[in-house]
Design a protein around this motif. Structure first.
Motif, PDB file in Angstrom:
ATOM      1  N   ARG A 108       0.754  -1.273  -0.003  1.00 36.41           N
ATOM      2  CA  ARG A 108      -0.139  -0.003   0.056  1.00 36.41           C
ATOM      3  C   ARG A 108       0.879   1.413   0.122  1.00 36.41           C
ATOM      4  NH1 ARG A 108      -2.848   2.640   5.300  1.00 36.41           N
ATOM      5  NH2 ARG A 108      -3.400   4.662   4.314  1.00 36.41           N
ATOM      6  N   TRP A 109       1.894   1.436   1.085  1.00 34.08           N
ATOM      7  CA  TRP A 109       2.441   2.463   0.977  1.00 34.08           C
ATOM      8  C   TRP A 109       3.555   2.752  -0.525  1.00 34.08           C
ATOM      9  CZ3 TRP A 109       1.494   6.285   3.926  1.00 34.08           C
ATOM     10  CH2 TRP A 109       0.921   6.149   5.232  1.00 34.08           C
ATOM     11  N   LEU A 110       4.053   1.687  -0.791  1.00 37.40           N
ATOM     12  CA  LEU A 110       4.806   1.696  -2.005  1.00 37.40           C
ATOM     13  C   LEU A 110       3.855   2.116  -3.380  1.00 37.40           C
ATOM     14  CD1 LEU A 110       7.071  -1.422  -1.845  1.00 37.40           C
ATOM     15  CD2 LEU A 110       7.938   1.058  -1.313  1.00 37.40           C
ATOM     16  N   CYS A 111       2.776   1.621  -3.471  1.00 37.73           N
ATOM     17  CA  CYS A 111       1.829   2.056  -4.345  1.00 37.73           C
ATOM     18  C   CYS A 111       1.481   3.646  -4.120  1.00 37.73           C
ATOM     19  CB  CYS A 111       0.494   1.253  -4.168  1.00 37.73           C
ATOM     20  SG  CYS A 111      -0.594   1.425  -5.750  1.00 37.73           S
ATOM     21  N   GLU A 112       1.037   4.000  -3.123  1.00 41.55           N
ATOM     22  CA  GLU A 112       0.751   5.276  -2.937  1.00 41.55           C
ATOM     23  C   GLU A 112       1.820   6.356  -3.123  1.00 41.55           C
ATOM     24  OE1 GLU A 112      -1.217   5.699   0.996  1.00 41.55           O
ATOM     25  OE2 GLU A 112      -3.000   4.917   0.159  1.00 41.55           O
ATOM     26  N   HIS A 113       3.026   5.940  -2.769  1.00 45.89           N
ATOM     27  CA  HIS A 113       4.228   6.847  -2.771  1.00 45.89           C
ATOM     28  C   HIS A 113       4.452   7.088  -4.398  1.00 45.89           C
ATOM     29  CE1 HIS A 113       8.216   8.495  -2.741  1.00 45.89           C
ATOM     30  NE2 HIS A 113       8.839   7.257  -3.229  1.00 45.89           N
ATOM     31  N   PHE A 114       4.686   5.890  -5.241  1.00 45.98           N
ATOM     32  CA  PHE A 114       4.919   5.830  -6.557  1.00 45.98           C
ATOM     33  C   PHE A 114       3.753   6.363  -7.186  1.00 45.98           C
ATOM     34  CE2 PHE A 114       8.304   3.006  -5.106  1.00 45.98           C
ATOM     35  CZ  PHE A 114       9.263   3.623  -5.909  1.00 45.98           C
ATOM     36  N   PHE A 115       2.749   6.211  -6.940  1.00 47.91           N
ATOM     37  CA  PHE A 115       1.413   6.846  -7.725  1.00 47.91           C
ATOM     38  C   PHE A 115       1.385   8.485  -7.855  1.00 47.91           C
ATOM     39  CE2 PHE A 115      -2.954   8.040  -8.278  1.00 47.91           C
ATOM     40  CZ  PHE A 115      -3.183   7.352  -9.414  1.00 47.91           C
ATOM     41  N   ILE A 140      -1.135   2.311 -11.694  1.00 47.06           N
ATOM     42  CA  ILE A 140      -2.206   1.582 -10.761  1.00 47.06           C
ATOM     43  C   ILE A 140      -2.303   2.340  -9.613  1.00 47.06           C
ATOM     44  CG2 ILE A 140      -0.483  -0.141  -9.871  1.00 47.06           C
ATOM     45  CD1 ILE A 140      -2.575  -2.082  -9.947  1.00 47.06           C
ATOM     46  N   ARG A 141      -3.676   2.620  -9.199  1.00 48.21           N
ATOM     47  CA  ARG A 141      -3.994   3.100  -7.912  1.00 48.21           C
ATOM     48  C   ARG A 141      -4.210   2.097  -6.910  1.00 48.21           C
ATOM     49  NH1 ARG A 141      -8.600   6.974  -8.876  1.00 48.21           N
ATOM     50  NH2 ARG A 141      -9.749   5.025  -8.509  1.00 48.21           N
ATOM     51  N   VAL A 142      -3.897   2.541  -5.418  1.00 50.55           N
ATOM     52  CA  VAL A 142      -4.057   1.399  -4.496  1.00 50.55           C
ATOM     53  C   VAL A 142      -5.254   0.823  -4.246  1.00 50.55           C
ATOM     54  CG1 VAL A 142      -4.694   3.300  -2.870  1.00 50.55           C
ATOM     55  CG2 VAL A 142      -3.438   0.998  -1.957  1.00 50.55           C
ATOM     56  N   ASP A 143      -6.418   1.391  -4.545  1.00 50.40           N
ATOM     57  CA  ASP A 143      -7.734   0.620  -4.479  1.00 50.40           C
ATOM     58  C   ASP A 143      -7.933  -0.258  -5.935  1.00 50.40           C
ATOM     59  OD1 ASP A 143      -7.737   3.048  -6.034  1.00 50.40           O
ATOM     60  OD2 ASP A 143      -9.747   2.446  -6.480  1.00 50.40           O
ATOM     61  N   LEU A 181       5.899  -4.092  -7.986  1.00 50.06           N
ATOM     62  CA  LEU A 181       4.716  -3.711  -7.209  1.00 50.06           C
ATOM     63  C   LEU A 181       3.921  -5.032  -6.992  1.00 50.06           C
ATOM     64  CD1 LEU A 181       3.354  -1.829  -5.322  1.00 50.06           C
ATOM     65  CD2 LEU A 181       2.117  -0.844  -7.404  1.00 50.06           C
ATOM     66  N   LEU A 182       3.423  -5.506  -7.997  1.00 46.65           N
ATOM     67  CA  LEU A 182       2.606  -6.587  -7.954  1.00 46.65           C
ATOM     68  C   LEU A 182       3.391  -7.768  -7.320  1.00 46.65           C
ATOM     69  CD1 LEU A 182      -0.184  -8.253  -8.658  1.00 46.65           C
ATOM     70  CD2 LEU A 182       0.891  -8.720 -10.934  1.00 46.65           C
ATOM     71  N   THR A 183       4.515  -8.046  -7.438  1.00 45.21           N
ATOM     72  CA  THR A 183       5.348  -8.982  -6.840  1.00 45.21           C
ATOM     73  C   THR A 183       5.319  -8.971  -5.327  1.00 45.21           C
ATOM     74  OG1 THR A 183       6.768  -9.317  -8.855  1.00 45.21           O
ATOM     75  CG2 THR A 183       7.557 -10.319  -6.668  1.00 45.21           C
ATOM     76  N   ALA A 233       2.968  -7.070  -3.661  1.00 42.96           N
ATOM     77  CA  ALA A 233       1.802  -7.262  -2.864  1.00 42.96           C
ATOM     78  C   ALA A 233       1.596  -8.766  -2.691  1.00 42.96           C
ATOM     79  CB  ALA A 233       1.046  -6.597  -3.914  1.00 42.96           C
ATOM     80  N   LEU A 234       2.098  -9.749  -3.623  1.00 47.40           N
ATOM     81  CA  LEU A 234       1.766 -10.941  -3.310  1.00 47.40           C
ATOM     82  C   LEU A 234       2.627 -11.531  -2.269  1.00 47.40           C
ATOM     83  CD1 LEU A 234       0.375 -10.714  -6.144  1.00 47.40           C
ATOM     84  CD2 LEU A 234       1.047 -13.031  -6.508  1.00 47.40           C
ATOM     85  N   VAL A 235       3.939 -10.967  -2.243  1.00 50.55           N
ATOM     86  CA  VAL A 235       4.859 -11.632  -1.144  1.00 50.55           C
ATOM     87  C   VAL A 235       4.069 -11.189   0.136  1.00 50.55           C
ATOM     88  CG1 VAL A 235       7.094 -11.239  -0.195  1.00 50.55           C
ATOM     89  CG2 VAL A 235       6.777 -11.485  -2.639  1.00 50.55           C
ATOM     90  N   GLU A 236       3.829  -9.787   0.271  1.00 51.79           N
ATOM     91  CA  GLU A 236       3.230  -9.429   1.655  1.00 51.79           C
ATOM     92  C   GLU A 236       1.968 -10.507   1.971  1.00 51.79           C
ATOM     93  OE1 GLU A 236       1.999  -5.246   3.354  1.00 51.79           O
ATOM     94  OE2 GLU A 236       1.436  -5.469   1.272  1.00 51.79           O
ATOM     95  N   ARG A 237       1.255 -10.946   1.040  1.00 51.65           N
ATOM     96  CA  ARG A 237       0.118 -11.769   1.260  1.00 51.65           C
ATOM     97  C   ARG A 237       0.548 -13.245   1.751  1.00 51.65           C
ATOM     98  NH1 ARG A 237      -5.342 -10.688  -0.852  1.00 51.65           N
ATOM     99  NH2 ARG A 237      -5.644  -8.384  -0.488  1.00 51.65           N
ATOM    100  N   LEU A 238       1.536 -13.812   1.024  1.00 48.30           N
ATOM    101  CA  LEU A 238       1.779 -14.985   1.188  1.00 48.30           C
ATOM    102  C   LEU A 238       2.864 -15.253   2.533  1.00 48.30           C
ATOM    103  CD1 LEU A 238       0.706 -15.347  -1.809  1.00 48.30           C
ATOM    104  CD2 LEU A 238       2.585 -16.789  -2.279  1.00 48.30           C
ATOM    105  N   GLN A 239       3.590 -13.980   2.704  1.00 47.48           N
ATOM    106  CA  GLN A 239       4.604 -14.251   3.798  1.00 47.48           C
ATOM    107  C   GLN A 239       5.239 -15.712   3.939  1.00 47.48           C
ATOM    108  OE1 GLN A 239       4.870 -12.039   6.424  1.00 47.48           O
ATOM    109  NE2 GLN A 239       3.662 -10.856   4.959  1.00 47.48           N
ATOM    110  N   GLY A 240       5.949 -15.680   2.545  1.00 50.76           N
ATOM    111  CA  GLY A 240       6.628 -17.080   2.582  1.00 50.76           C
ATOM    112  C   GLY A 240       6.059 -18.377   2.385  1.00 50.76           C
TER     113      GLY A 240
END
Length: 455
Positions: free
Chosen positions: A194-201, A211-214, A240-242, A244-251
């Motif tokens: 979320r923070w990376l998306c909002e920063h680079f947006f 791509i926007r955070v929502d 960014l997509l990678t 976001a998935l890493v954050e969801r999967l947590q390894g």
């Protein structure tokens, strides 16, 4: 803003140290060690940690805290990264004495200021120019260097000829503007998608394909991204997509990334402060390696490479490519997620064979026209159902006011891109659908089952 509450200044009873957290180690930073009572070590800033700094102006800045390295903070000046190491993320800190920091209770707190408006207050006759402020710029700078940002704002309010005549909403906006200008409070945010998306947006939208955070959150939702899943992705959003998935999967799972070049350009992932286990969940393979290349045939004659070290690296690389290709060919992936500049329809037709039944397919593009052909392909195909082409919309609101609610921002993002989604199914021409129909007769109620063959 509430009175500063520096962490770690209180005395701790040594006789009860086993039941209390040593707050001094959190407050001092620098050589402070992570407290043993803190379970989530990633919540503490380490040497080499990345952070998304939220500035008083509400703008963000990505920095890396390293021992002995100076961090540039714009108009807030420079400060050594040593001061932040050992401190927790997501806590407001105020810079004082030019090179020291202390924890504070909140970034913006309107409770310390009188925002109550008189009955019938109106802003239309107010001239809120420089002449309405009794303090000179030199006096304001002296206050800023001597005290906290709250002291500066209180002095500005007391010496303003127009503040008492403003409406409640106008008073709150006035305080917020002054806090953005004179505050020295910043918040080091733990990096997230979320923070990376909002920063680079805001800073560089083309880097993340606008791509926007929502929209990113909807992409993950449509893709049914969850821990333990195996996902096939194409990421032309700088990683960014990678991330976001890493954050969801947590390894816990696999992220198989297909990329156009030999090296995988997912630079944003490095800002996530990932553990080794989380990094191992990312597997990359170039598009050119979906099928064996001519250079892989040289492994039958490795003696052609005279240098032993180069030969060993070559054989190891080819072995890794073959293992990744074999893993891809096994198929059974739980979803296909695409953010790409390439032809989306071609990507879907090439990669759909590697998906498991009922796996979702989600593609993003900042332009609707690039997804229309793919949308029609999914609608006509017997391999997909529930094809949708959607656009998200988000409204931002201004500061909250106690009595009068909130107001929408006058300027905000007009679009966040488009999403194409569908679900893969197995096309079985021999499948038979059944429908039950209740028929009422004079003698009794009988349930008749009519068999309907699907063409």
């Amino acid at each position: 803003m509430a009175e500063d509450s520096t962490i770690g200044m209180m005395d701790v009873d040594k006789s009860d140290q086993s039941d209390q957290v040593d707050e001094t180690s959190i407050a001092l930073g620098g050589n402070a060690q992570c407290d043993p009572y803190i379970v989530d070590k990633s919540a503490i800033i380490q040497d080499g940690s990345w952070a998304v700094i939220t500035m008083p102006s509400e703008k963000t800045k990505i920095v890396c805290f390293e021992m002995g390295k100076v961090v540039e903070l714009g108009r807030l000046g420079k400060i050594k990264g040593d001061h932040f190491i050992g401190l927790p993320f997501d806590v407001p800190y105020e810079i004082y004495d030019k090179n020291c920091i202390r924890a504070v209770s909140d970034v913006m707190n309107f409770d310390d200021f009188d925002t109550t408006a008189e009955d019938g207050a109106n802003n239309k006759d107010l001239n809120d120019g420089r002449e309405a402020q009794k303090l000179t710029q030199e006096q304001i700078e002296q206050l800023r260097d001597a005290g906290s940002s709250n002291d500066v704002i209180k002095a500005l309010i007391e010496n303003s000829d127009t503040y008492d005549k403003k409406t409640e909403f106008a008073k709150t906006k006035y305080i917020k503007r002054k806090q953005q200008k004179y505050s020295k409070i910043l918040v080091p945010r733990r990096p997230s998608a979320r923070w990376l998306c909002e920063h680079f947006f805001e800073a560089d939208p083309k880097k993340i394909n606008e791509i926007r955070v929502d929209t990113l959150s909807q992409l993950l939702t449509y893709g049914n991204v969850r821990a333990g899943g195996r996902y096939l992705i194409v990421d032309d959003a700088a990683g960014l997509l990678t991330a976001a998935l890493v954050e969801r999967l947590q390894g816990n799972g696999t992220i198989f990334v297909l990329h156009p070049h030999e090296s995988n350009n997912i630079n944003l992932v490095k800002h996530m402060n990932l553990s080794e286990d989380a990094q191992k969940s990312i597997v990359g393979l170039p598009w050119t390696r979906l099928e064996p290349n001519d250079d892989e045939a040289d492994t039958s004659n490795p003696e052609a490479i005279r240098d032993e070290e180069r030969r060993a690296r070559f054989l190891q690389r080819i072995k890794g490519v073959r293992e990744k290709r074999a893993y891809l060919k096994q198929g059974g992936f739980d979803g296909l997620l695409l953010i790409s500049h390439y032809d989306i329809r071609e990507l879907i037709t090439t990669l759909e064979v590697f998906l498991a039944p009922s796996a979702p397919v989600v593609a993003y593009s900042p332009h609707k026209e690039l997804l229309v052909e793919s949308f029609m392909h999914l609608r006509r195909s017997r391999q997909f159902i529930n094809a949708q082409l959607t656009e998200s919309w988000m409204r931002e609101y201004q500061v909250p006011v106690h009595a009068h609610g909130t107001h929408p921002r006058m300027t905000m993002s007009g679009r966040g891109g488009y999403l194409l989604s569908g679900i893969k199914v197995l096309d079985n021409e021999e499948a038979v659908a059944f429908s039950a129909k209740k028929v009422v007769t004079k003698k009794a109620k009988v349930d008749h089952v009519t068999e309907v063959e699907v063409a």
